[in-house]
Design a protein around this motif. Sequence first.
Motif, PDB file in Angstrom:
ATOM      1  N   SER A 191      -1.734  -2.463   2.021  1.00  0.00           N
ATOM      2  CA  SER A 191      -2.099  -1.980   0.686  1.00  0.00           C
ATOM      3  C   SER A 191      -1.423  -2.824  -0.400  1.00  0.00           C
ATOM      4  O   SER A 191      -2.002  -3.032  -1.470  1.00  0.00           O
ATOM      5  CB  SER A 191      -1.785  -0.492   0.543  1.00  0.00           C
ATOM      6  N   HIS A 211      -3.557  -6.018  -0.824  1.00  0.00           N
ATOM      7  CA  HIS A 211      -4.791  -5.735  -1.568  1.00  0.00           C
ATOM      8  C   HIS A 211      -4.492  -5.321  -3.008  1.00  0.00           C
ATOM      9  O   HIS A 211      -5.247  -5.658  -3.916  1.00  0.00           O
ATOM     10  CB  HIS A 211      -5.608  -4.657  -0.833  1.00  0.00           C
ATOM     11  N   ASP A 245      -7.102  -6.412   5.682  1.00  0.00           N
ATOM     12  CA  ASP A 245      -7.979  -5.746   6.664  1.00  0.00           C
ATOM     13  C   ASP A 245      -7.384  -5.824   8.065  1.00  0.00           C
ATOM     14  O   ASP A 245      -7.426  -4.860   8.840  1.00  0.00           O
ATOM     15  CB  ASP A 245      -9.369  -6.411   6.681  1.00  0.00           C
ATOM     16  N   CYS A 261      -6.627   4.162  -1.889  1.00  0.00           N
ATOM     17  CA  CYS A 261      -7.832   3.533  -2.459  1.00  0.00           C
ATOM     18  C   CYS A 261      -8.268   4.255  -3.735  1.00  0.00           C
ATOM     19  O   CYS A 261      -8.631   3.614  -4.726  1.00  0.00           O
ATOM     20  CB  CYS A 261      -8.987   3.566  -1.461  1.00  0.00           C
ATOM     21  N   ASP A 308     -11.864  -0.787   2.106  1.00  0.00           N
ATOM     22  CA  ASP A 308     -10.652  -0.183   2.687  1.00  0.00           C
ATOM     23  C   ASP A 308     -10.880   1.298   2.993  1.00  0.00           C
ATOM     24  O   ASP A 308     -10.442   1.807   4.024  1.00  0.00           O
ATOM     25  CB  ASP A 308      -9.475  -0.309   1.700  1.00  0.00           C
TER      26      ASP A 308
END
Lengths: 321, 321
Positions: A80, A83, A113, A143, B113
């Motif tokens: 996380s 990203h 990923d 997210c 995600d």
Amino acid sequence: MSQLPVPPALLDDLARVDEIILERVRPRLAVIRAAGEHILTSGGKRIRAALTLLSAQLGEYNLERVLHSAAAVELIHAASLVHDDLVDQAARRRGEVTVHTRWDGDVALMVGDYFFALAAAEMALAPDPRIIGYFSRGVMTICEGELSPVVNVAPLNIALEQYLYKIGCKTAALFEAGCKAGMVCGGGTTEQIETLGRFGYDLGLAFQIVDDVLDYVGDAQTLGKPAGNDLREGTITLPLIYAVEASGNNELAAVIDLAAPDETRVQWAIAEARRLGATDRALADAQRYTERALEHLAGFPDSPARQALGDIAHFVIARVS
Amino acid sequence: MSQLPVPPALLDDLARVDEIILERVRPRLAVIRAAGEHILTSGGKRIRAALTLLSAQLGEYNLERVLHSAAAVELIHAASLVHDDLVDQAARRRGEVTVHTRWDGDVALMVGDYFFALAAAEMALAPDPRIIGYFSRGVMTICEGELSPVVNVAPLNIALEQYLYKIGCKTAALFEAGCKAGMVCGGGTTEQIETLGRFGYDLGLAFQIVDDVLDYVGDAQTLGKPAGNDLREGTITLPLIYAVEASGNNELAAVIDLAAPDETRVQWAIAEARRLGATDRALADAQRYTERALEHLAGFPDSPARQALGDIAHFVIARVS
């Protein structure tokens, strides 16, 4: 590696978690391996893994049972971060260049990923199917938080609501999941699992508030990135919200609306937030969430693990004083 | 929704899989919900879910046991498409605008995600821990493939090796994982699971080759995107590799080196690939992989499920003729 205030035996167990993680990052593709090692070795404290292991120690501790959950929580966190840095286009993290800066955005996307998939593989080795439920819900929450910026710096109640939702998604949800997973591995009752989840959630809120305060009161060396980063990027956090409230005018709020505020403005805003007591007020909130977290611990019998969880909670606050 | 040549009863089961997936995509955040529904309802054939269900039918079929694996394989596929489109900066997919085009890159990143996390939650409901292992390995393989472009259009052996590695990662690995997961749910032996995995892998190779040929011989309406897309984006696929080999000069190879080849050059290259028999040669390869896939099926007793898997294999090839 860890500067956490934890017993020596736990440091050994955390080293095992690290071994597992680094052992797993053995893709055929060199760029994923290199980027993976870059992020995993760049100075994280492994606080989430420590919470997971200590949560298990509140019950019947068996390192092999909880190891994979501790590895999963750190892998999810790493994924996380990669990203998140990509979304924010952040150049540095913990003093190191970010993956998308050192390599490129596609590598950052795929390494994230890949880490999520590694985390799933770890969860598969966990002893209880509830664990994967906690962690997948945690990722979904991250997210949702990523796409939910704090957009209002005032009025106070709206700004606070947005901010608490944001940090709940961004940080507290995964702390919660890690604690619950640990407690499941330790054989806790449903009530114990829920209670420890609330401990983790409140501690996560405190942790993130302290992080956000550090961006106003820390120096570049301890932060691993320049102070005032949030202001420069137009990110509204708690110190700014309280500073705007205290100042009673729009001058401070205007700083974050600038596409690229000059350094004088940023430094002025930081000084104002401190002068107006906004950073102290934010810290008092963090203190309050920490105390609420500790109250959740109070129902567990006294033990070295409960003591260590309490020490970590105090450490979270102590980072800034 | 599905135009697959499958028995009516399977269409009902596929509809159940779709229900599960759409039911799961209920995040609090409207943008994730909207983007999620956009990708899930934009005309996929659910071939991976069908393969998973039919693989289970080769053994003892219990829809409830295999439902979550079928949902997981489609969620992983959807997640990887969204991230793949982001990496490629593709504007359209199956005739619809892509998520990062309609919303933005951050939404595409997070929706991907989110879908990976949903897939993990589905896998947690699967009846066997091996399943999550297959799927997480499948995701890791997709990531490796994403960062492994075909860089050489010649010499033939090098180009072929890169191309087969690429499509193995990109498509065949997830076909393989879905078939293995299904066979596990159907109670297959280790050998049956492996054999069906090879069926899925070979069928995946054939499927991707046909997809790549369609980009040379299809029209915009059936493709949902303009033909010649790969050439325009500088992507080397099997028809180009064979065309360069057959032409014996560098004129064709030069087209993909152009930053933005003009439409005349693209149409000329497409015509050349067809004239030189390169698309036919690629199709013959796809045919060969399909036959190899069918050979793996031969060891299973004759049954409606085996028949249906064979029909899907023939359908994969028939899409182009």
